[in-house]
Design a protein around this motif. Structure first.
Motif, mmCIF file in Angstrom:
data_model
loop_
_atom_site.group_PDB
_atom_site.id
_atom_site.type_symbol
_atom_site.label_atom_id
_atom_site.label_comp_id
_atom_site.label_asym_id
_atom_site.label_seq_id
_atom_site.Cartn_x
_atom_site.Cartn_y
_atom_site.Cartn_z
ATOM 1 N N ARG A 32 -6.006 0.906 0.963
ATOM 2 C CA ARG A 32 -5.370 0.333 2.148
ATOM 3 C C ARG A 32 -4.561 -0.912 1.789
ATOM 4 O O ARG A 32 -3.470 -1.144 2.314
ATOM 5 N N SER A 33 -5.086 -1.738 0.901
ATOM 6 C CA SER A 33 -4.399 -2.977 0.538
ATOM 7 C C SER A 33 -3.028 -2.710 -0.072
ATOM 8 O O SER A 33 -2.102 -3.511 0.093
ATOM 9 N N ASP A 44 -0.762 -1.885 2.896
ATOM 10 C CA ASP A 44 -0.438 -3.129 3.601
ATOM 11 C C ASP A 44 0.557 -3.959 2.800
ATOM 12 O O ASP A 44 1.481 -4.567 3.362
ATOM 13 N N ALA A 62 4.086 -2.646 3.225
ATOM 14 C CA ALA A 62 4.666 -3.026 4.514
ATOM 15 C C ALA A 62 5.038 -4.508 4.539
ATOM 16 O O ALA A 62 6.121 -4.885 4.985
ATOM 17 N N ASP A 63 4.148 -5.352 4.034
ATOM 18 C CA ASP A 63 4.396 -6.790 4.070
ATOM 19 C C ASP A 63 5.598 -7.174 3.210
ATOM 20 O O ASP A 63 6.389 -8.052 3.587
ATOM 21 N N ARG A 122 6.237 -2.917 9.880
ATOM 22 C CA ARG A 122 4.933 -2.864 10.541
ATOM 23 C C ARG A 122 3.950 -2.098 9.661
ATOM 24 O O ARG A 122 4.282 -1.081 9.077
ATOM 25 N N ARG A 123 2.718 -2.604 9.579
ATOM 26 C CA ARG A 123 1.689 -1.896 8.818
ATOM 27 C C ARG A 123 1.333 -0.576 9.512
ATOM 28 O O ARG A 123 1.340 -0.504 10.746
ATOM 29 N N ALA A 174 3.205 6.822 2.390
ATOM 30 C CA ALA A 174 3.207 6.028 3.620
ATOM 31 C C ALA A 174 4.211 6.572 4.631
ATOM 32 O O ALA A 174 3.933 6.621 5.841
ATOM 33 N N PHE A 223 5.429 5.354 8.100
ATOM 34 C CA PHE A 223 6.002 4.094 7.638
ATOM 35 C C PHE A 223 7.523 4.190 7.606
ATOM 36 O O PHE A 223 8.086 5.204 7.178
#
Length: 310
Positions: free
Chosen positions: A115-116, A119, A122-123, A128-129, A179, A185
């Motif tokens: 998951r990290s 994230d 996205a970051d 958006r995550r 993603a 995503f």
């Protein structure tokens, strides 16, 4: 302490393999480990697979061999029996304890995507995550995963020749594709941030030239320029026409040509000095880029030089 990270030895334990299978890793999204493991057993002992430690992460599994009547479990419950076909992609959510019955030969690539990493993707792009990936127990005809898998299998077969920049670049592409295809995503367009400044390009090339072996991670180069690994990779390609790992291969060939323009060093010495793992690796890459073997190239160049001197 619970061990997380569904790759390498964890995959061996899950599939009851006798030794850790070949694995490649990258840490180019917030230094989060993303990995690919190739798992194969042509004569398994029948029984239910082991369990991975529950974690907020996913396995993206590319099947390289047919597996008829595959029985799948989640959270201790039998959920499905289905024929699994070579070339298909399955996604598994490691929060729900995915397991399956091992009762016939298997061969797969398993991409570990925590998951990290999603994230971080996205970051880095200001997007958006995503909430979750679609892990419905159906096979996907995913040509991009097949292509990435085929590319990485070369590195898994010859880990001493694996260019870390290539592994980083390819695993970033895999994460972004997963993603987008299975999590909805959408990459945010970076507008004017699409190009490298001249000083950034010069420093990046200096860093690449200083480590011809290609072991320096993509993230380390990007961090010196104040960029994310994904942005740096895109911007470098926009500036040079090549992703960093391909640029490095071409620079290795340029270095080898310079060394072979003199009659002194042997081809094996040239190979090591130019950053190749061995002479065989050197010959394959040089021939692919230059269109001729190193020996033939050197013969022509030295022969032409001798003719000019006469």
């Amino acid at each position: 302490m619970t061990r997380t990270g569904a790759y390498g030895e964890r995959v061996a334990e899950f599939l009851r393999l006798e030794e850790a299978p070949p694995t490649l890793t990258t840490g180019s999204l917030r230094s989060t480990k993303i990995a690919v493991t190739e798992a194969r057993n042509d004569n398994p002992v029948p029984g239910l697979s082991g369990s991975f430690a529950a974690e907020d992460a996913y396995l993206v599994s590319l099947k390289l061999r047919d597996y008829p009547e595959c029985e799948i479990w989640e959270q201790g419950r039998h959920i499905k029996k289905a024929d699994v076909h070579a070339g298909t992609t399955y996604l598994y959510d490691l929060r729900v304890d995915p397991r399956y019955l091992i009762n016939k030969p298997f061969h797969s690539l398993h991409f570990y995507v925590p998951r990290s990493a999603l994230d971080g993707l996205a970051d880095q792009s200001g997007a958006r995550r995503i909430d979750t990936l679609d892990c419905s127990p159906v096979g996907h005809d995913d040509a991009i995963v097949r292509h990435i898998g085929a590319s990485l299998r070369e590195g898994l077969r010859r880990p001493d020749e694996a260019n870390q920049l290539f592994v980083d670049h390819t695993m970033l592409a895999l994460t972004a594709h997963v993603a987008q295809a299975y999590g909805g995503f959408r990459h945010k367009i970076e507008g004017s941030r699409g190009a490298l400044a001249p000083w950034q390009l010069a420093r990046a090339c200096d860093k690449l030239e200083a480590d011809l072996s290609g072991k320096l991670p993509l993230e380390a180069i990007a961090a010196e320029l104040g960029l994310s690994a994904s942005h740096f990779s895109r911007a470098f390609r926009a500036a040079t026409g090549l992703p960093p790992h391909r640029w490095l291969l071409h620079h290795r060939v340029r270095t080898a040509k310079r060394l072979m323009s003199e009659p002194g060093p042997s081809l094996s010495e040239v190979a090591i000095s130019a950053g190749f793992a061995n002479q065989s690796h050197f010959t394959r890459v040089f021939s692919a880029i230059a269109g001729v073997s190193p020996g033939a190239w050197r013969h022509d160049v030295l022969g032409a030089a001798a003719s000019r001197e006469r």
